[in-house]
Scaffold this active site. Sequence first.
Site, mmCIF file in Angstrom:
data_model
loop_
_atom_site.group_PDB
_atom_site.id
_atom_site.type_symbol
_atom_site.label_atom_id
_atom_site.label_comp_id
_atom_site.label_asym_id
_atom_site.label_seq_id
_atom_site.Cartn_x
_atom_site.Cartn_y
_atom_site.Cartn_z
ATOM 1 N N ASP A 37 0.844 -1.204 0.000
ATOM 2 C CA ASP A 37 0.000 0.000 0.000
ATOM 3 C C ASP A 37 0.872 1.243 0.000
ATOM 4 O O ASP A 37 1.046 1.869 1.034
ATOM 5 C CB ASP A 37 -0.931 -0.034 1.219
ATOM 6 C CG ASP A 37 -1.998 1.041 1.192
ATOM 7 O OD1 ASP A 37 -2.246 1.607 0.115
ATOM 8 O OD2 ASP A 37 -2.582 1.320 2.249
ATOM 9 N N GLU A 63 -2.706 10.496 -0.290
ATOM 10 C CA GLU A 63 -3.912 9.669 -0.299
ATOM 11 C C GLU A 63 -4.294 9.197 1.091
ATOM 12 O O GLU A 63 -5.490 9.074 1.415
ATOM 13 C CB GLU A 63 -3.707 8.451 -1.216
ATOM 14 C CG GLU A 63 -4.959 7.626 -1.467
ATOM 15 C CD GLU A 63 -5.226 6.545 -0.439
ATOM 16 O OE1 GLU A 63 -6.356 6.023 -0.387
ATOM 17 O OE2 GLU A 63 -4.295 6.210 0.343
ATOM 18 N N GLU A 64 -3.295 8.945 1.940
ATOM 19 C CA GLU A 64 -3.584 8.394 3.263
ATOM 20 C C GLU A 64 -4.195 9.408 4.223
ATOM 21 O O GLU A 64 -4.657 9.033 5.303
ATOM 22 C CB GLU A 64 -2.308 7.813 3.886
ATOM 23 C CG GLU A 64 -1.702 6.642 3.130
ATOM 24 C CD GLU A 64 -2.533 5.375 3.195
ATOM 25 O OE1 GLU A 64 -3.622 5.407 3.810
ATOM 26 O OE2 GLU A 64 -2.103 4.356 2.630
#
Length: 342
Positions: A102, A132-133
Amino acid sequence: MGLSVRYALDVNFDAIGLTRRLVDIESVTYNEAAVGDYLVGALASLGFDVERMGVEGPRFNVYAAVRGTAPDVVLSTHMDTVPPFFASSEDDEFVYGRGSCDAKGIITAQIGAALRLRDAGVKVGLLFLVGEERDSAGAKVANEQPRGSRFLINGEPTDNRVAVASKGALRVEIRAKGRMAHSAYPELGESAVHKLVEALERVLRLELPVVEGVGPSTLNIGTIEGGRAPNVIADEATALVLVRLVGDSAGVRRQILNAVGDLAEVNFTLEIPFMRFRDMPGMETMVAAFTTDIPALTAWGEAVLLGPGSIHVAHTDGERIAKRALLEAVDLYERVAREFVK
């Protein structure tokens, strides 16, 4: 099947080695510049035109494409990881390390597929994003600068299955206020902690929506903080809650507001919508219970969600990606892209 895959133009593409090199560059959200710099150099050396797409401060997305062409299809994922960083290792079956599934293994698979597609004459691009996180900051900037692609293949760990839907997310702040007093005389104060606990107990009893074929909406109380000391009646207390959405958020918002009532203030601080995607004939499917950058990339084309690795080990201290799945993903990304542009 060997662990290095031979492509045209005498490029020896070492998928396992590249994944480990990327994992070994710490890129916890807000610190993606170093891995971005590495990818800029690597992609340029592979013959792509490469661009740094500024986001904020030293942070930037990486966009690469075939020289002189606008892409028909773009492969995209994110460069940032959750904390804490830990370096790569490997055994016969897996590559381990923060970001291995990821999403740095996904970056590798997408680069491998892009090389094949480029050599076959497909107009392909690559888009690697920051943030994105946390808040999809990179995706939001990229969406203001589309490059004409008709299709987007977004990578997240789906065990190499095509996701036909992804749950949304609703982030909620519940803040209670009270009045301080000596705890020996509680009648002189008003406990914000007690009010918050009661509000949260009501929220936990909510019957949230369930959608056939998708599953239930779920709720997690992620953090609770407040109060001053055990012998002080608390004047403030806050909880942060995350709801995984399986449809429109309006009904869930009303449920939470009605449950909390006048016990506390409710602020909805972030929403990522529930999404449905197209499937691909002959490919295994799944429903992603997590969110992605796709809702923030609408200008980049019709989206498919697909990637190697298991979401069950992402964000854990045992994060890993199977080498076989990583190499299979190169084939799958190529297959999906060819299906789009045929």
